[in-house]
Design an enzyme around this catalytic site. Structure first.
Site, PDB file in Angstrom:
ATOM      1  CB  SER A  10      -2.993  15.594  -3.356  1.00 23.36           C
ATOM      2  OG  SER A  10      -2.735  16.453  -4.452  1.00 23.36           O
ATOM      3  CE1 TYR A  50       1.616  17.238  -0.956  1.00 21.89           C
ATOM      4  CE2 TYR A  50       0.711  17.052  -3.171  1.00 21.89           C
ATOM      5  CZ  TYR A  50       0.580  17.435  -1.847  1.00 21.89           C
ATOM      6  OH  TYR A  50      -0.592  18.010  -1.420  1.00 21.89           O
ATOM      7  CE  LYS A  73      -1.052  15.027   0.308  1.00 23.39           C
ATOM      8  NZ  LYS A  73      -1.450  15.017   1.740  1.00 23.39           N
TER       9      LYS A  73
HETATM   10  N1  LIG Z   1      -3.653  23.408  -1.021  1.00 24.46           N
HETATM   11  C1  LIG Z   1      -3.880  22.498  -1.951  1.00 24.46           C
HETATM   12  O1  LIG Z   1      -4.103  22.835  -3.114  1.00 24.46           O
HETATM   13  C2  LIG Z   1      -3.893  21.025  -1.587  1.00 24.46           C
HETATM   14  C3  LIG Z   1      -4.291  20.136  -2.592  1.00 24.46           C
HETATM   15  C4  LIG Z   1      -4.318  18.774  -2.304  1.00 24.46           C
HETATM   16  C5  LIG Z   1      -3.958  18.331  -1.057  1.00 24.46           C
HETATM   17  N2  LIG Z   1      -3.561  19.212  -0.102  1.00 24.46           N
HETATM   18  C6  LIG Z   1      -3.192  18.666   1.204  1.00 24.46           C
HETATM   19  O2  LIG Z   1      -4.007  19.234   2.198  1.00 24.46           O
HETATM   20  C7  LIG Z   1      -3.274  19.333   3.415  1.00 24.46           C
HETATM   21  C8  LIG Z   1      -3.279  20.773   3.922  1.00 24.46           C
HETATM   22  O3  LIG Z   1      -2.732  21.614   2.916  1.00 24.46           O
HETATM   23  P1  LIG Z   1      -2.719  23.206   3.002  1.00 24.46           P
HETATM   24  O4  LIG Z   1      -2.790  23.692   1.629  1.00 24.46           O
HETATM   25  O5  LIG Z   1      -3.693  23.661   4.012  1.00 24.46           O
HETATM   26  O6  LIG Z   1      -1.209  23.427   3.511  1.00 24.46           O
HETATM   27  P2  LIG Z   1      -0.552  24.555   4.449  1.00 24.46           P
HETATM   28  O7  LIG Z   1       0.884  24.542   4.126  1.00 24.46           O
HETATM   29  O8  LIG Z   1      -1.291  25.845   4.343  1.00 24.46           O
HETATM   30  O9  LIG Z   1      -0.797  23.979   5.929  1.00 24.46           O
HETATM   31  C9  LIG Z   1      -0.181  22.782   6.342  1.00 24.46           C
HETATM   32  C10 LIG Z   1      -0.083  22.789   7.857  1.00 24.46           C
HETATM   33  O10 LIG Z   1       0.571  21.554   8.256  1.00 24.46           O
HETATM   34  C11 LIG Z   1       1.495  21.866   9.282  1.00 24.46           C
HETATM   35  N3  LIG Z   1       2.559  20.860   9.349  1.00 24.46           N
HETATM   36  C12 LIG Z   1       3.569  20.656   8.468  1.00 24.46           C
HETATM   37  N4  LIG Z   1       4.389  19.687   8.897  1.00 24.46           N
HETATM   38  C13 LIG Z   1       3.877  19.262  10.089  1.00 24.46           C
HETATM   39  C14 LIG Z   1       4.277  18.280  11.020  1.00 24.46           C
HETATM   40  N5  LIG Z   1       5.386  17.525  10.823  1.00 24.46           N
HETATM   41  N6  LIG Z   1       3.550  18.112  12.132  1.00 24.46           N
HETATM   42  C15 LIG Z   1       2.431  18.863  12.356  1.00 24.46           C
HETATM   43  N7  LIG Z   1       2.009  19.807  11.505  1.00 24.46           N
HETATM   44  C16 LIG Z   1       2.719  20.004  10.374  1.00 24.46           C
HETATM   45  C17 LIG Z   1       2.036  23.241   8.890  1.00 24.46           C
HETATM   46  O11 LIG Z   1       2.656  23.879   9.986  1.00 24.46           O
HETATM   47  C18 LIG Z   1       0.781  23.935   8.398  1.00 24.46           C
HETATM   48  O12 LIG Z   1       0.099  24.602   9.434  1.00 24.46           O
HETATM   49  C19 LIG Z   1      -1.882  18.791   3.114  1.00 24.46           C
HETATM   50  O13 LIG Z   1      -1.813  17.423   3.455  1.00 24.46           O
HETATM   51  C20 LIG Z   1      -1.781  18.978   1.624  1.00 24.46           C
HETATM   52  O14 LIG Z   1      -0.833  18.095   1.074  1.00 24.46           O
HETATM   53  C21 LIG Z   1      -3.524  20.562  -0.342  1.00 24.46           C
END
Ligand SMILES: NC(=O)c1ccc[n+]([C@@H]2O[C@H](COP(=O)([O-])OP(=O)(O)OC[C@H]3O[C@@H](n4cnc5c(N)ncnc54)[C@H](O)[C@@H]3O)[C@@H](O)[C@H]2O)c1
Length: 251
Positions: free
Chosen positions: A140, A152, A156
């Site tokens: 991230s 976080y 990351k």
């Molecule tokens: N949305 C953003 O702006 C953003 C930016 C940078 C990085 N990210 C990263 O991208 C990835 C996905 O983010 P998102 O926005 O789709 O999040 P989200 O919260 O919409 O989805 C995350 C998913 O991970 C699952 N999860 C959580 N803990 C878990 C576990 N212990 N075992 C299995 N599954 C688990 C949740 O149930 C959920 O379905 C994450 O790693 C997040 O940190 C997101």
């Protein structure tokens, strides 16, 4: 050449993981859709199946070694040896340092770092046997530092070091490892952040977009497109890289 076209995407019930799973299915992969419960994977699996692809719902907590082993075995038994792994599962427990609990710290470390470690250790057994593999880890822009995200941000940034080390260790087996570091992507995760700080999500997105060079927030498909390239055979000379998918350059 790849021996099998089987991918595992963690946290694929929704958001970025769901978009990556759908994209890889469209690219011709049979996809193991992993999330906390089998039930919450069903929507992603149904979308893939309805579009003519192959997917399997697998319930597992990626921070639990036994559940990870069972999940990877299930995918290998039902779909074939997984050669592609996208470590996407993630959570937020934001708080300023002085208010951050040990649980907030541990949970975030466990899901992102321990989860990526356990999944990669399990999947590389198949990848090394196949002498081919692709690992993509979700980092991230917060890895560069972000207020309220000491846990976080550390996780990351850790994902980036982890990725580079996998690239070094596994390269001789035809395995590449890369990280995608998204900026603001419109998902439940960013919606929850808006709710937490008490700002309407549309306003929150507008505010974010104004500070992004391409003047929009990202969509899960923006990340899926980069993942699609990184797991392709033709990306075989790209390894140990961190690709920012943030609508502009990062420091
Ligand atoms: N949305 C953003 O702006 C953003 C930016 C940078 C990085 N990210 C990263 O991208 C990835 C996905 O983010 P998102 O926005 O789709 O999040 P989200 O919260 O919409 O989805 C995350 C998913 O991970 C699952 N999860 C959580 N803990 C878990 C576990 N212990 N075992 C299995 N599954 C688990 C949740 O149930 C959920 O379905 C994450 O790693 C997040 O940190 C997101």
């Amino acid at each position: 050449m790849a021996q099998s076209r089987v991918a595992i995407v963690t946290g694929a019930a929704r958001g970025i993981g769901a978009a990556v799973a759908k994209r890889l299915a469209k690219d011709g992969f049979a996809v193991g859709v992993v999330d906390l419960t089998e039930d919450n994977c069903k929507e992603t699996v149904a979308a893939i199946t309805e579009a003519g692809g192959t997917a399997l719902a697998v319930g597992a907590d990626v921070s639990n070694a036994e559940q990870v082993a069972a999940a990877v075995n299930k995918v290998a038994d039902r779909l074939g040896a997984p050669t592609v792994l996208v470590n996407n599962a993630g959570i937020l427990r934001d708080n300023l340092l002085f208010k951050m609990s040990e649980d907030d710290w541990d949970l975030v470390m466990n899901v992102h770092l321990r989860g990526a470690f356990l999944m990669s250790r399990e999947v590389q057994k198949h990848q090394t046997q196949e002498n081919y593999g692709r690992i993509v880890n979700l980092s991230s822009t917060s890895a560069l530092g972000n207020r309220g995200q000491a846990n976080y941000s550390a996780a990351k940034a850790g994902m980036q070091g982890f990725t580079k080390t996998l690239a070094i260790e596994l390269g001789k087996f035809g395995i590449t490892a890369n990280a995608i570091a998204p900026g603001f992507i419109e998902t439940d995760m960013t919606a929850a952040t808006a709710a937490r700080v008490g700002v309407d999500f549309d306003q929150f997105k507008e505010g974010a977009a104004a500070a992004i060079p391409v003047r929009r927030v990202g969509q899960p498909e923006d990340v899926a497109a980069v993942a699609s390239f990184l797991v392709s055979e033709e990306a075989g000379f790209v390894s140990g890289q961190v690709i920012y998918v943030a609508g502009g350059p990062q420091d």
